[in-house]
Design an enzyme around this catalytic site. Structure first.
Site, PDB file in Angstrom:
ATOM      1  N   CYS A 153      -5.494  17.765  70.616  1.00 32.17           N
ATOM      2  CA  CYS A 153      -6.572  17.178  69.828  1.00 32.17           C
ATOM      3  C   CYS A 153      -6.031  16.409  68.637  1.00 32.17           C
ATOM      4  O   CYS A 153      -6.614  15.455  68.184  1.00 32.17           O
ATOM      5  CB  CYS A 153      -7.507  18.250  69.320  1.00 32.17           C
ATOM      6  N   ASN A 178      -3.868  27.499  68.929  1.00 30.65           N
ATOM      7  CA  ASN A 178      -3.569  26.563  70.015  1.00 30.65           C
ATOM      8  C   ASN A 178      -2.279  25.778  69.795  1.00 30.65           C
ATOM      9  O   ASN A 178      -1.750  25.194  70.738  1.00 30.65           O
ATOM     10  CB  ASN A 178      -4.740  25.590  70.216  1.00 30.65           C
TER      11      ASN A 178
HETATM   12  N1  PLP Z   1     -10.740  26.006  70.323  1.00 35.28           N
HETATM   13  C1  PLP Z   1      -9.425  26.031  70.628  1.00 35.28           C
HETATM   14  C2  PLP Z   1      -8.548  27.072  70.025  1.00 35.28           C
HETATM   15  C3  PLP Z   1      -8.887  25.085  71.505  1.00 35.28           C
HETATM   16  O1  PLP Z   1      -7.583  25.102  71.800  1.00 35.28           O
HETATM   17  C4  PLP Z   1      -9.763  24.098  72.060  1.00 35.28           C
HETATM   18  C5  PLP Z   1      -9.224  23.043  72.937  1.00 35.28           C
HETATM   19  O2  PLP Z   1      -8.060  22.746  72.945  1.00 35.28           O
HETATM   20  C6  PLP Z   1     -11.117  24.149  71.716  1.00 35.28           C
HETATM   21  C7  PLP Z   1     -11.576  25.099  70.851  1.00 35.28           C
HETATM   22  C8  PLP Z   1     -12.073  23.161  72.282  1.00 35.28           C
HETATM   23  O3  PLP Z   1     -12.345  23.472  73.631  1.00 35.28           O
HETATM   24  P1  PLP Z   1     -12.992  22.369  74.587  1.00 35.28           P
HETATM   25  O4  PLP Z   1     -11.914  21.397  74.898  1.00 35.28           O
HETATM   26  O5  PLP Z   1     -13.452  23.136  75.777  1.00 35.28           O
HETATM   27  O6  PLP Z   1     -14.107  21.766  73.831  1.00 35.28           O
END
Ligand code: PLP
Length: 385
Positions: A329, A154
């Site tokens: 995040c 991400n």
């Molecule tokens: N995994 C990855 C690679 C992400 O980029 C994200 C969110 O940015 C998530 C998990 C978490 O997803 P959610 O926001 O739907 O909880």
């Protein structure tokens, strides 16, 4: 909402498509029955739920013969269900969990929690965006109960060699489940089904569905225990009345994204190379962290030496242009774990911006972005920030 914004933060979240939003409204206002209700109105809702499930399966390259989809509240819940579920199901078979060193916190922190519960946690290096397969082969053994590696990173867009990792897992660890967090790769990376994963996490809001819905694909024959106790919805795996408006909108957005996958891929490829060329030609000293081979095209990570990312982020944001510092995040916390494991120095990581595309972005918007980055670099360097 503000007038005329330029939005390049699509890896954080996307705008909900109009038809997905309309469908969600219809499910709230018209087909609002509980899909578990034993009357014809309930059956009607159940049909929509079934269609949403088939759409998500289809977008992953599967049918209901291959496995099933459990709807959750988000990608984070899907990851947690996969990790804690696999650990609980396999506890007697071994205690080693292997993940990559650049997982999203939804996997990294779930794995850390499992470590405190007695599992041995091994992280595979992903320097330069490449998963170290030799190290993986040396660490994945018959004591391993779970191997988890994301499809697309991400923060950098790195796309890992899951085909090889899956083969190593099958060869070395017959007892292990293989999981991939495909939240950033879903409908963007082809052949996710070719990875032969037991468990795949996806999320709605990254593909133009509303926030608050995700799914976990579970391959036929794979057993994960339920973490929620209640009415037994979603095949007993996720009790609680299904969030029908979001689920149905997710199904529709997934269907559209898979139908338009080639078009969207081509569009991302154009935007990606346009941005790279503009940056190389028109800016001075900007480093493009994301590579061209082995990287998804909708995420581009760049470093602006000498300028902290949150300063540039604020500068752009004041001009109606939205990007991200690292990942959404971690951007509010000083956590450069992923970028540092990628191979960036602390300084480079601190000056890194993530630009992420959707099908709605245009090359004109990239012109505006690069122009503002250029101006920002001059202004901010002049005032010594
Ligand atoms: N995994 C990855 C690679 C992400 O980029 C994200 C969110 O940015 C998530 C998990 C978490 O997803 P959610 O926001 O739907 O909880």
């Amino acid at each position: 909402m503000k007038e005329k914004i330029i939005y390049f933060d699509n890896a954080a979240t996307t705008v909900t498509d109009e038809e997905a939003a309309e469908y969600a409204c219809r499910m709230m206002r018209e087909v609002y029955a509980n899909p578990s209700s034993a009357h014809s109105f309930g059956f009607e809702a159940e049909k929509h739920l079934k269609e949403a499930r088939e759409n998500v399966l289809h977008a992953l390259g599967y049918t209901s013969r291959d496995g099933d989809v459990v709807f959750t509240s988000c990608g984070t819940e899907s990851d947690n269900m996969a990790l804690f579920g696999a650990a609980k199901a396999k506890r007697r078979r071994g205690n080693r969990i292997v993940i990559s060193d650049s997982e999203h916190p939804a996997v990294e922190n779930a794995a850390k929690e499992l470590e405190t519960q007695g599992f041995e946690l091994i992280r595979i290096p992903t320097r330069g965006g490449k998963i170290d397969l030799d190290f993986a082969a040396s660490q994945i053994n018959e004591k391993t109960v779970l191997v988890s590696c994301m499809t697309v990173n991400n923060e950098t867009g790195a796309q890992y060699d899951l085909q090889s990792l899956s083969e190593i897992t099958r060869r070395n660890a017959p007892n292990a489940y293989f999981h991939t967090d495909a939240v950033q790769g879903f409908t963007k990376v082809r052949n996710i089904s070719a990875f032969d994963a037991d468990l795949i996490s996806v999320s709605g809001h990254k593909i133009h569905a509303p926030k608050g819905v995700g799914a976990l694909f579970i391959k036929k024959g794979v057993r994960v225990p339920s973490l929620l106790y209640g009415g037994g919805q979603e095949g007993g795996l996720r009790s609680g009345t299904e969030a029908m408006p979001s689920i149905c909108a997710f199904g529709l957005a997934a269907r559209r994204a898979s139908d338009e996958q080639s078009e969207r891929e081509a569009h991302f490829a154009v935007l990606n190379s346009y941005l790279r060329e503009k940056i190389a030609r028109e800016t001075d000293g900007v480093i493009i962290n994301s590579g061209t081979e082995g990287f998804a095209k909708h995420i581009v990570s760049i470093a602006l030496p000498g300028i902290r990312s949150e300063i540039m982020l604020r500068y752009l944001s004041e001009r109606g242009i939205y990007v991200s510092a690292g990942s959404a995040c971690s951007s509010k916390k000083a956590d450069n774990r992923v970028l540092s494991n990628f191979g960036l120095s602390e300084k480079e990581a601190d000056s890194t911006l993530r630009i992420s595309f959707s099908k709605y972005n245009t090359t004109c918007e990239i012109d505006a972005l690069t122009e503002n980055i250029k101006q920002g670099m001059t202004t901010l360097q002049r005032v010594g920030k």
